[in-house]
Design a protein around this motif. Sequence first.
Motif, mmCIF file in Angstrom:
data_model
loop_
_atom_site.group_PDB
_atom_site.id
_atom_site.type_symbol
_atom_site.label_atom_id
_atom_site.label_comp_id
_atom_site.label_asym_id
_atom_site.label_seq_id
_atom_site.Cartn_x
_atom_site.Cartn_y
_atom_site.Cartn_z
ATOM 1 N N LEU A 247 0.833 -1.205 0.000
ATOM 2 C CA LEU A 247 0.000 0.000 0.000
ATOM 3 C C LEU A 247 0.867 1.254 0.000
ATOM 4 N N ALA A 248 2.046 1.146 0.612
ATOM 5 C CA ALA A 248 2.913 2.306 0.753
ATOM 6 C C ALA A 248 3.992 2.360 -0.313
ATOM 7 N N ALA A 249 3.751 1.711 -1.440
ATOM 8 C CA ALA A 249 4.758 1.641 -2.499
ATOM 9 C C ALA A 249 4.837 2.970 -3.237
ATOM 10 N N ARG A 250 5.506 3.892 -2.623
ATOM 11 C CA ARG A 250 5.726 5.198 -3.231
ATOM 12 C C ARG A 250 7.230 5.471 -3.246
ATOM 13 N N ALA A 251 7.579 6.643 -3.765
ATOM 14 C CA ALA A 251 9.000 7.020 -3.751
ATOM 15 C C ALA A 251 9.472 7.147 -2.308
ATOM 16 N N PRO A 252 10.710 6.747 -2.023
ATOM 17 C CA PRO A 252 11.227 6.845 -0.653
ATOM 18 C C PRO A 252 11.141 8.272 -0.125
ATOM 19 N N VAL A 253 10.824 8.392 1.167
ATOM 20 C CA VAL A 253 10.745 9.711 1.799
ATOM 21 C C VAL A 253 12.158 10.204 2.068
ATOM 22 N N GLN A 254 12.442 11.411 1.644
ATOM 23 C CA GLN A 254 13.771 11.979 1.851
ATOM 24 C C GLN A 254 13.859 12.624 3.235
ATOM 25 N N PRO A 255 14.940 12.389 3.955
ATOM 26 C CA PRO A 255 15.089 13.016 5.277
ATOM 27 C C PRO A 255 15.220 14.528 5.149
ATOM 28 N N THR A 256 14.684 15.234 6.125
ATOM 29 C CA THR A 256 14.804 16.689 6.150
ATOM 30 C C THR A 256 16.013 17.096 6.978
ATOM 31 N N LEU A 257 16.472 18.326 6.760
ATOM 32 C CA LEU A 257 17.564 18.839 7.579
ATOM 33 C C LEU A 257 17.162 18.888 9.046
ATOM 34 N N GLU A 258 15.917 19.301 9.284
ATOM 35 C CA GLU A 258 15.455 19.419 10.672
ATOM 36 C C GLU A 258 15.536 18.079 11.385
ATOM 37 N N HIS A 259 15.007 17.025 10.762
ATOM 38 C CA HIS A 259 15.031 15.736 11.447
ATOM 39 C C HIS A 259 16.470 15.234 11.620
ATOM 40 N N ALA A 260 17.292 15.422 10.608
ATOM 41 C CA ALA A 260 18.685 14.980 10.718
ATOM 42 C C ALA A 260 19.385 15.666 11.890
ATOM 43 N N MET A 261 19.090 16.947 12.118
ATOM 44 C CA MET A 261 19.726 17.685 13.209
ATOM 45 C C MET A 261 19.146 17.285 14.563
ATOM 46 N N VAL A 262 17.839 17.029 14.618
ATOM 47 C CA VAL A 262 17.226 16.572 15.866
ATOM 48 C C VAL A 262 17.762 15.190 16.235
ATOM 49 N N ALA A 263 17.853 14.292 15.258
ATOM 50 C CA ALA A 263 18.396 12.960 15.520
ATOM 51 C C ALA A 263 19.851 13.054 15.977
ATOM 52 N N ALA A 264 20.604 13.990 15.394
ATOM 53 C CA ALA A 264 21.996 14.198 15.801
ATOM 54 C C ALA A 264 22.061 14.673 17.252
ATOM 55 N N ARG A 265 21.156 15.568 17.621
ATOM 56 C CA ARG A 265 21.114 16.044 19.011
ATOM 57 C C ARG A 265 20.832 14.885 19.968
ATOM 58 N N ALA A 266 19.862 14.047 19.586
ATOM 59 C CA ALA A 266 19.531 12.890 20.420
ATOM 60 C C ALA A 266 20.728 11.959 20.543
ATOM 61 N N ARG A 267 21.498 11.837 19.469
ATOM 62 C CA ARG A 267 22.676 10.970 19.499
ATOM 63 C C ARG A 267 23.723 11.482 20.488
ATOM 64 N N VAL A 268 23.940 12.791 20.518
ATOM 65 C CA VAL A 268 24.909 13.369 21.458
ATOM 66 C C VAL A 268 24.411 13.206 22.889
ATOM 67 N N ILE A 269 23.122 13.493 23.116
ATOM 68 C CA ILE A 269 22.561 13.376 24.462
ATOM 69 C C ILE A 269 22.628 11.933 24.951
ATOM 70 N N SER A 270 22.443 10.988 24.044
ATOM 71 C CA SER A 270 22.445 9.570 24.418
ATOM 72 C C SER A 270 23.845 9.048 24.693
ATOM 73 N N ASN A 271 24.839 9.638 24.069
ATOM 74 C CA ASN A 271 26.225 9.144 24.165
ATOM 75 C C ASN A 271 27.120 10.247 24.695
ATOM 76 N N ALA A 272 27.079 10.451 26.006
ATOM 77 C CA ALA A 272 27.770 11.596 26.602
ATOM 78 C C ALA A 272 29.221 11.310 26.969
ATOM 79 N N GLY A 273 29.715 10.107 26.708
ATOM 80 C CA GLY A 273 31.097 9.795 27.046
ATOM 81 C C GLY A 273 32.089 10.564 26.192
ATOM 82 N N VAL A 274 33.271 10.801 26.738
ATOM 83 C CA VAL A 274 34.284 11.599 26.046
ATOM 84 C C VAL A 274 34.667 10.974 24.714
ATOM 85 N N ASP A 275 34.860 9.658 24.690
ATOM 86 C CA ASP A 275 35.258 9.007 23.439
ATOM 87 C C ASP A 275 34.180 9.155 22.367
ATOM 88 N N ALA A 276 32.918 9.009 22.768
ATOM 89 C CA ALA A 276 31.825 9.152 21.801
ATOM 90 C C ALA A 276 31.763 10.576 21.271
#
Length: 480
Positions: A247-276
């Motif tokens: 049913l959902a056979a459409r063109a792939p949804v392209q990621p937005t800049l906003e979501h990419a930056m929010v996901a990046a923020r979540a990644r930093v918050i989730s991995n607060a160790g110095v090496d990460a």
Amino acid sequence: MAAAPVRAQLPQLGDTGDMGTSAERKLGERIARELYRDPDYIDDPILVEYVQRLWQPLLDAARGRGELTAELDERFAWQVLLGKDRSVNAFALPGGWLGLHSGLIAVTTTRDELASVLAHELSHVTQRHISRMVTQQNQQAPWMVAAMILGAMAASKNPQMGGAIVAGSQGLGAQQALNFSRDMEREADRIGFGVMTAAGFEPQGFVSMFEKLQQAARLNDSGAYPYLRTHPMTTERAADMQARQQLAARAPVQPTLEHAMVAARARVISNAGVDALRGMVAEAESAGLASQPRPRQAGALYAGALSAARLRDAATTRQLLSRLDTAAAGDAEGQRLARLLAAEIAQAQQDWPRVLQLVDPASDRRPEVLLATQAWTHTGRSRDAAQRLQTWVAAQPRDAAAWQLLAAAYGEQGQALRGVRAEAEARVAQLDYRAAMDRFRAAQDMARKATDRSDYIEASIIDTRARQVESLLREQSLER
């Protein structure tokens, strides 16, 4: 519309729960109180706002489809609480509370993938699956059920901690505490799919998120995906999703800049160790980043700049912020997130004039409101801050952070009575009624001892709120 035929083929499960809505609400509040006290609970203005912008359309769609009844809408909280945890997890709780780990946000590629998880969890609540689950636990006392659910959530982060909590609840199995039946999972998939598409999200998001989880399940999840243990990838669910994939056979949804930056923020918050953090800075500085798609560049630069700031590397922070500005140019939401990141870094350095240069004080969006009013309080404009925050909390009474900033603004003006009341309201917002009563009683003592009676209206408000919270505290004590 395409999901309607599938819906007609399956039975409704949500109407047979034996637990009343009032009891479920109280049970949910009991669990939510513990989540607010959890050291991993976060009220990150950027992440919270982004999740809310997905969550509210889903609620509206559930109302429009008749999934969210007027009774549930009024009685339940319908709040999402965020946890600072790199595991991929989300969970529905009694009474309309949802938990969401930052690690899950970090692995999503599009807003539609994140919306699919929220829609699925929302459907567990609207279909009263939690009520049915609790009923099936042999009518255990509510406090035992609460301990069982808290134990299951703790076990997703720390098996020893989870085992200790569950041992204290007479040995009930932590893993089974949040496990819905296969039929419940299929129903939450089906209704969640309909809700998210009705809310305007792309159906491919549901399919692609399911595929990510299915791939992790095939690779024998090692613990990073606790979502797979409470929402197992069964063959029935896979078959249902294959039908939806067509049913959902459409063109792939392209990621937005906003979501990419929010996901990046979540990644930093989730991995607060110095090496990460160093690894994310290195990724942002890598030569090959320029050949990546624009959202990928923006996400890496955002994560790198935030990581460099946390590592106190001022020169690298400035360089990566400048590159992030360039990468976000022409994208309104991307530019806004870049400015807010720069303002957040200036806030950490207590460069309040710089904060006010970067944010729009007239904005009605929460990150700007919190940053601007805090800067005003520190630059001699506490009266302006208090007025702005009074308006905000009148519309958003559950915003504990705003109440705390209002208390600080009142303190700067020497309005101690109002400041203590604002502190009490911040405790109420997080369901800590005992601490709230301590502050209300302190405010009542101040009002009785005051020689200036000009603030009698505030004293009257404090008396009224103290009686209301005392009633809630008595109710809480009776539950124990």
